[in-house]
Motif scaffolding. Sequence first.
Motif, PDB file in Angstrom:
ATOM      1  N   ASN A  38       2.811  43.366   0.483  1.00  0.00           N
ATOM      2  CA  ASN A  38       2.941  44.915   0.759  1.00  0.00           C
ATOM      3  C   ASN A  38       2.985  44.869   2.446  1.00  0.00           C
ATOM      4  OD1 ASN A  38       2.613  45.914  -1.844  1.00  0.00           O
ATOM      5  ND2 ASN A  38       0.371  45.551  -1.835  1.00  0.00           N
ATOM      6  N   GLU A  39       3.774  44.175   2.886  1.00  0.00           N
ATOM      7  CA  GLU A  39       4.256  44.413   4.366  1.00  0.00           C
ATOM      8  C   GLU A  39       3.255  43.535   5.093  1.00  0.00           C
ATOM      9  OE1 GLU A  39       5.290  48.021   5.709  1.00  0.00           O
ATOM     10  OE2 GLU A  39       6.849  48.346   4.192  1.00  0.00           O
ATOM     11  N   GLU A  40       2.444  42.627   4.721  1.00  0.00           N
ATOM     12  CA  GLU A  40       1.279  42.096   5.401  1.00  0.00           C
ATOM     13  C   GLU A  40       1.258  40.499   5.078  1.00  0.00           C
ATOM     14  OE1 GLU A  40      -2.541  43.327   5.715  1.00  0.00           O
ATOM     15  OE2 GLU A  40      -2.168  45.496   5.777  1.00  0.00           O
ATOM     16  N   LEU A  41       1.431  39.461   5.955  1.00  0.00           N
ATOM     17  CA  LEU A  41       1.603  38.162   5.690  1.00  0.00           C
ATOM     18  C   LEU A  41      -0.011  37.803   5.061  1.00  0.00           C
ATOM     19  CD1 LEU A  41       3.243  36.743   8.706  1.00  0.00           C
ATOM     20  CD2 LEU A  41       4.020  36.995   6.340  1.00  0.00           C
ATOM     21  N   VAL A  42       0.144  37.080   4.095  1.00  0.00           N
ATOM     22  CA  VAL A  42      -1.320  36.470   3.538  1.00  0.00           C
ATOM     23  C   VAL A  42      -1.538  35.039   3.994  1.00  0.00           C
ATOM     24  CG1 VAL A  42      -2.456  35.891   1.191  1.00  0.00           C
ATOM     25  CG2 VAL A  42      -0.649  37.705   1.305  1.00  0.00           C
ATOM     26  N   PRO A  43      -2.647  34.693   4.549  1.00  0.00           N
ATOM     27  CA  PRO A  43      -2.936  33.563   5.282  1.00  0.00           C
ATOM     28  C   PRO A  43      -3.081  32.485   3.892  1.00  0.00           C
ATOM     29  CG  PRO A  43      -4.322  35.048   6.041  1.00  0.00           C
ATOM     30  CD  PRO A  43      -3.445  35.887   4.907  1.00  0.00           C
TER      31      PRO A  43
END
Length: 74
Positions: A38-43
């Motif tokens: 959803n447009e956010e990088l997941v660490p």
Amino acid sequence: MIITANGKPAELSGEVSVSRMLEELKISDPLYVTVQLNEELVPRADFDTALVREGAVVEFLYYMGGGADGQGPC
């Protein structure tokens, strides 16, 4: 449930972690993929706890390094 993965519909067994999603979708080289949820990088440290829910939009990104082409300075 249905999500969008790299612009295409994909089906998952239900609400799952990012790690489980990678397994279910048989993503190649999961150790080297970066996941955008959803447009956010997941660490990577959050792959086991970040949840993928119905309607999520996911992108799988692979960063490739290159070497010198022998035509100029490095």
